[in-house]
Each structure stands twice: as C-alpha cells, then as structure tokens.
Design a protein around this motif. Structure first.
Motif, PDB file in Angstrom:
ATOM      1  N   GLY A 109       0.832  -1.207   0.000  1.00 42.81           N
ATOM      2  CA  GLY A 109       0.000   0.000   0.000  1.00 42.81           C
ATOM      3  C   GLY A 109       0.858   1.246   0.000  1.00 42.81           C
ATOM      4  N   TRP A 110       1.912   1.213   0.806  1.00 40.44           N
ATOM      5  CA  TRP A 110       2.828   2.362   0.871  1.00 40.44           C
ATOM      6  C   TRP A 110       3.492   2.585  -0.492  1.00 40.44           C
ATOM      7  CZ3 TRP A 110       8.137   3.040   0.259  1.00 40.44           C
ATOM      8  CH2 TRP A 110       8.607   4.283   0.665  1.00 40.44           C
ATOM      9  N   LEU A 111       3.927   1.489  -1.122  1.00 37.85           N
ATOM     10  CA  LEU A 111       4.541   1.594  -2.455  1.00 37.85           C
ATOM     11  C   LEU A 111       3.567   2.194  -3.457  1.00 37.85           C
ATOM     12  CD1 LEU A 111       6.568  -1.687  -3.097  1.00 37.85           C
ATOM     13  CD2 LEU A 111       7.434   0.641  -3.080  1.00 37.85           C
ATOM     14  N   ALA A 112       2.318   1.706  -3.415  1.00 39.33           N
ATOM     15  CA  ALA A 112       1.306   2.187  -4.370  1.00 39.33           C
ATOM     16  C   ALA A 112       1.046   3.677  -4.174  1.00 39.33           C
ATOM     17  CB  ALA A 112       0.017   1.388  -4.202  1.00 39.33           C
ATOM     18  N   ILE A 113       0.894   4.108  -2.921  1.00 39.86           N
ATOM     19  CA  ILE A 113       0.563   5.511  -2.677  1.00 39.86           C
ATOM     20  C   ILE A 113       1.757   6.414  -3.010  1.00 39.86           C
ATOM     21  CG2 ILE A 113       1.166   5.779  -0.200  1.00 39.86           C
ATOM     22  CD1 ILE A 113      -2.123   6.916  -1.622  1.00 39.86           C
ATOM     23  N   THR A 114       2.973   5.944  -2.751  1.00 40.26           N
ATOM     24  CA  THR A 114       4.164   6.729  -3.094  1.00 40.26           C
ATOM     25  C   THR A 114       4.290   6.867  -4.609  1.00 40.26           C
ATOM     26  OG1 THR A 114       5.234   5.831  -1.131  1.00 40.26           O
ATOM     27  CG2 THR A 114       6.655   6.934  -2.691  1.00 40.26           C
ATOM     28  N   GLY A 115       4.044   5.769  -5.313  1.00 40.29           N
ATOM     29  CA  GLY A 115       4.101   5.805  -6.778  1.00 40.29           C
ATOM     30  C   GLY A 115       3.046   6.744  -7.352  1.00 40.29           C
ATOM     31  N   TRP A 116       1.836   6.653  -6.806  1.00 45.48           N
ATOM     32  CA  TRP A 116       0.727   7.506  -7.250  1.00 45.48           C
ATOM     33  C   TRP A 116       1.056   8.974  -7.041  1.00 45.48           C
ATOM     34  CZ3 TRP A 116      -3.494   8.042  -9.989  1.00 45.48           C
ATOM     35  CH2 TRP A 116      -4.486   8.923  -9.638  1.00 45.48           C
ATOM     36  N   ASN A 117       1.596   9.315  -5.845  1.00 44.49           N
ATOM     37  CA  ASN A 117       1.957  10.706  -5.545  1.00 44.49           C
ATOM     38  C   ASN A 117       3.089  11.200  -6.458  1.00 44.49           C
ATOM     39  OD1 ASN A 117       0.058  10.815  -3.573  1.00 44.49           O
ATOM     40  ND2 ASN A 117       1.463  10.463  -1.881  1.00 44.49           N
ATOM     41  N   ALA A 118       4.051  10.324  -6.713  1.00 46.65           N
ATOM     42  CA  ALA A 118       5.168  10.699  -7.586  1.00 46.65           C
ATOM     43  C   ALA A 118       4.657  10.976  -9.005  1.00 46.65           C
ATOM     44  CB  ALA A 118       6.217   9.594  -7.605  1.00 46.65           C
ATOM     45  N   TRP A 119       3.704  10.162  -9.452  1.00 50.36           N
ATOM     46  CA  TRP A 119       3.146  10.349 -10.793  1.00 50.36           C
ATOM     47  C   TRP A 119       2.386  11.679 -10.888  1.00 50.36           C
ATOM     48  CZ3 TRP A 119      -1.939  10.356 -12.870  1.00 50.36           C
ATOM     49  CH2 TRP A 119      -1.982  10.297 -14.266  1.00 50.36           C
ATOM     50  N   LEU A 120       1.606  11.994  -9.827  1.00 48.56           N
ATOM     51  CA  LEU A 120       0.877  13.267  -9.810  1.00 48.56           C
ATOM     52  C   LEU A 120       1.850  14.450  -9.799  1.00 48.56           C
ATOM     53  CD1 LEU A 120      -2.096  12.646  -7.329  1.00 48.56           C
ATOM     54  CD2 LEU A 120      -2.163  12.739  -9.819  1.00 48.56           C
ATOM     55  N   SER A 159      -8.249   2.330   4.218  1.00 50.31           N
ATOM     56  CA  SER A 159      -9.006   3.556   3.923  1.00 50.31           C
ATOM     57  C   SER A 159      -8.075   4.753   3.926  1.00 50.31           C
ATOM     58  CB  SER A 159     -10.092   3.794   4.967  1.00 50.31           C
ATOM     59  OG  SER A 159     -10.930   2.717   5.010  1.00 50.31           O
ATOM     60  N   TRP A 160      -7.104   4.722   4.825  1.00 52.47           N
ATOM     61  CA  TRP A 160      -6.151   5.836   4.887  1.00 52.47           C
ATOM     62  C   TRP A 160      -5.367   5.931   3.579  1.00 52.47           C
ATOM     63  CZ3 TRP A 160      -0.829   6.266   4.565  1.00 52.47           C
ATOM     64  CH2 TRP A 160      -0.339   7.544   4.856  1.00 52.47           C
ATOM     65  N   PHE A 161      -4.907   4.785   3.061  1.00 48.93           N
ATOM     66  CA  PHE A 161      -4.174   4.782   1.780  1.00 48.93           C
ATOM     67  C   PHE A 161      -5.049   5.386   0.681  1.00 48.93           C
ATOM     68  CE2 PHE A 161      -1.550   1.078   3.430  1.00 48.93           C
ATOM     69  CZ  PHE A 161      -0.386   1.800   3.493  1.00 48.93           C
ATOM     70  N   VAL A 162      -6.299   4.912   0.616  1.00 50.26           N
ATOM     71  CA  VAL A 162      -7.214   5.365  -0.442  1.00 50.26           C
ATOM     72  C   VAL A 162      -7.497   6.860  -0.296  1.00 50.26           C
ATOM     73  CG1 VAL A 162      -9.563   5.121  -1.354  1.00 50.26           C
ATOM     74  CG2 VAL A 162      -8.259   3.092  -0.742  1.00 50.26           C
ATOM     75  N   PHE A 163      -7.763   7.281   0.944  1.00 52.75           N
ATOM     76  CA  PHE A 163      -8.094   8.689   1.186  1.00 52.75           C
ATOM     77  C   PHE A 163      -6.914   9.590   0.819  1.00 52.75           C
ATOM     78  CE2 PHE A 163      -8.064  12.394   4.035  1.00 52.75           C
ATOM     79  CZ  PHE A 163      -9.232  13.002   3.602  1.00 52.75           C
ATOM     80  N   ASP A 164      -5.702   9.190   1.199  1.00 54.79           N
ATOM     81  CA  ASP A 164      -4.512   9.994   0.907  1.00 54.79           C
ATOM     82  C   ASP A 164      -4.312  10.143  -0.602  1.00 54.79           C
ATOM     83  OD1 ASP A 164      -2.252  11.449   1.968  1.00 54.79           O
ATOM     84  OD2 ASP A 164      -1.014   9.865   1.091  1.00 54.79           O
ATOM     85  N   TRP A 220      -4.996  13.472  -5.474  1.00 56.62           N
ATOM     86  CA  TRP A 220      -5.546  13.597  -6.817  1.00 56.62           C
ATOM     87  C   TRP A 220      -6.389  14.869  -6.935  1.00 56.62           C
ATOM     88  CZ3 TRP A 220     -10.697  12.998  -8.787  1.00 56.62           C
ATOM     89  CH2 TRP A 220     -10.753  12.961 -10.180  1.00 56.62           C
ATOM     90  N   LEU A 221      -7.194  15.150  -5.891  1.00 57.48           N
ATOM     91  CA  LEU A 221      -8.005  16.376  -5.896  1.00 57.48           C
ATOM     92  C   LEU A 221      -7.107  17.608  -5.908  1.00 57.48           C
ATOM     93  CD1 LEU A 221     -10.876  15.579  -3.351  1.00 57.48           C
ATOM     94  CD2 LEU A 221     -11.032  15.706  -5.832  1.00 57.48           C
ATOM     95  N   SER A 222      -6.025  17.550  -5.130  1.00 59.71           N
ATOM     96  CA  SER A 222      -5.076  18.660  -5.082  1.00 59.71           C
ATOM     97  C   SER A 222      -4.447  18.889  -6.454  1.00 59.71           C
ATOM     98  CB  SER A 222      -3.992  18.341  -4.043  1.00 59.71           C
ATOM     99  OG  SER A 222      -3.069  19.376  -3.997  1.00 59.71           O
ATOM    100  N   TYR A 223      -4.106  17.779  -7.115  1.00 60.99           N
ATOM    101  CA  TYR A 223      -3.531  17.864  -8.466  1.00 60.99           C
ATOM    102  C   TYR A 223      -4.529  18.482  -9.445  1.00 60.99           C
ATOM    103  CZ  TYR A 223      -2.658  16.206 -13.175  1.00 60.99           C
ATOM    104  OH  TYR A 223      -2.523  16.137 -14.531  1.00 60.99           O
ATOM    105  N   ARG A 224      -5.813  18.070  -9.344  1.00 61.50           N
ATOM    106  CA  ARG A 224      -6.846  18.600 -10.237  1.00 61.50           C
ATOM    107  C   ARG A 224      -7.029  20.109 -10.042  1.00 61.50           C
ATOM    108  NH1 ARG A 224     -10.743  15.328 -12.842  1.00 61.50           N
ATOM    109  NH2 ARG A 224     -11.581  17.359 -13.356  1.00 61.50           N
ATOM    110  N   ALA A 225      -7.040  20.547  -8.762  1.00 62.04           N
ATOM    111  CA  ALA A 225      -7.216  21.972  -8.470  1.00 62.04           C
ATOM    112  C   ALA A 225      -6.053  22.768  -9.053  1.00 62.04           C
ATOM    113  CB  ALA A 225      -7.303  22.177  -6.958  1.00 62.04           C
ATOM    114  N   ASN A 226      -4.850  22.208  -8.913  1.00 61.69           N
ATOM    115  CA  ASN A 226      -3.656  22.857  -9.436  1.00 61.69           C
ATOM    116  C   ASN A 226      -3.693  22.930 -10.969  1.00 61.69           C
ATOM    117  OD1 ASN A 226      -0.764  23.707  -9.064  1.00 61.69           O
ATOM    118  ND2 ASN A 226      -0.556  21.966 -10.419  1.00 61.69           N
ATOM    119  N   ARG A 227      -4.146  21.838 -11.591  1.00 56.41           N
ATOM    120  CA  ARG A 227      -4.194  21.793 -13.049  1.00 56.41           C
ATOM    121  C   ARG A 227      -5.209  22.794 -13.597  1.00 56.41           C
ATOM    122  NH1 ARG A 227      -6.236  16.498 -15.968  1.00 56.41           N
ATOM    123  NH2 ARG A 227      -8.171  17.574 -15.480  1.00 56.41           N
TER     124      ARG A 227
END
Lengths: 62, 136
Positions: A16-27, B16-21, B26-33
């Motif tokens: 999960g940590w890897l996935a969220i870090t990758g997702w944030n890096a991509w954004l 849920s924390w992973f998903v929420f984060d 993603w919302l922050s990125y959209r607002a910035n874009r």
C-alpha cells in the motif's frame, strides 16, 4: 488461497505504501509537466513567464 | 469469506487511509491543473492574468481548508508531524496492549500492527526532528 492470505496479509502495508508513493510521484510529475507546458505557452508568445511559475519548478510538487 | 472478514475487518482502517490519501492528492492535483489551465487561457489570449490567480500558484489546495500558503504549509507540516508522532504512538501502545491481552484471540496480528504503528511514530519523530528549521 486462504492460507496464503493468512500468511501474508501484512504485505498489504508495504505494498500500500509503495502504491501511494508511486501515485503521488506520478501526480507530482504531471504537475511539473503542466507547469512546463504553461511556460512553453509564454515562450511561444514571446513573453516572460510569471516569476511565480518559474519558482514552482524549484519546489517539490505534490 | 465471512471468516476472512472476521479476521481482517480492522484492515479497513489502514487501507481507507491509503485510499483517502491518494484521493486527496488527486483532488489537489486537479485543483492545481485547473489553475494552470486558466493561466494558459490568459497567456494564449495575450492578456495578463489577475495577480490573485498567479498568487494561487504559491498555495496548496486541501479539501477542508481551501487554498493555503506553501510557507504556512511547511509550518503546518511540522505540526502535522508532531500530531502523527502522538497518533501513531498512542495507536501503537493500544495495539501492543491488545496483543498482550490477546483481545479477540488475535494477539500475534495485533503485535505486527503495533510494530507498524511504532515504526511510523518513530520515523515521523525522526523526520520532524531532522527537518526542524529555524523558528520564524
């Protein structure tokens, strides 16, 4: 299958940590790309991009 | 299936924390874009964008508080760091207690969660102490 889940459920945390870090890096990458794209628009027009826009490139994006 | 749910229902919270984060970022990125798109429209039209719009580039979007200055965000980041140290620390102690007392007969599982929470608390503590800048 169930036995596998019971043995390795804890892998959810590092994966999960890897996935969220990758997702944030991509954004962050997309944000930087969008900023450069906008700067390019200013360059094509032959004008200077706002200072705030250039300063963004030095900051870590999120 | 029901047995699996009874064993791992508590995983809903960390997942849920992973998903929420991820969703928040993603919302922050959209607002910035959207801000950048608007600036691009001004640039394409050859007009100067309003200073308020350009100033928004120095701000970070968050879902509960709108836009926040990135400098105050750094200070907020340190405060959030301490918050996480306490949060993960207390959660770790709670899960350690649950492990020792073998609540729901899942002592070993709670022990692993306690280790994870303890590690997160310590890692955040180190991060807060290392990144401690001069006081403004």
């Amino acid at each position: 299958m169930l036995d596998l889940i019971y043995s390795f459920w804890w892998l959810v945390f590092p994966l999960g940590w890897l996935a969220i870090t990758g997702w944030n890096a991509w954004l962050a990458h997309k944000t930087r790309q969008d900023t450069l794209d906008l700067i390019q628009t200013y360059v094509r027009r032959g004008s200077d991009a706002p200072q705030e826009l250039l300063a963004r490139l030095d900051r870590p994006q999120r | 299936m029901e047995d699996l749910f009874r064993s791992f229902w508590w995983l809903i919270f960390p997942l849920s924390w992973f998903v929420f984060d991820g969703f928040q970022n993603w919302l922050s990125y959209r607002a910035n874009r959207d801000t950048l798109d608007l600036l691009k429209s001004y640039a394409a039209a050859g007009r100067e964008p309003p200073p308020e719009l350009v100033a928004r580039l120095n701000k970070h979007w968050n879902p509960d508080g709108g836009y926040r200055d990135t400098r105050s965000r750094e200070r907020g980041g340190r405060q959030r760091g301490w918050y996480q140290v306490v949060l993960f620390g207390v959660l770790g102690i709670g899960f350690a207690y649950a492990s020792v007392t073998d609540i729901y007969e899942a002592g070993p599982a709670f022990l692993i969660v306690a280790f994870v929470m303890g590690a997160l608390s310590l890692a955040t503590l180190v991060s807060v102490l290392v990144n401690r800048g001069p006081k403004v």
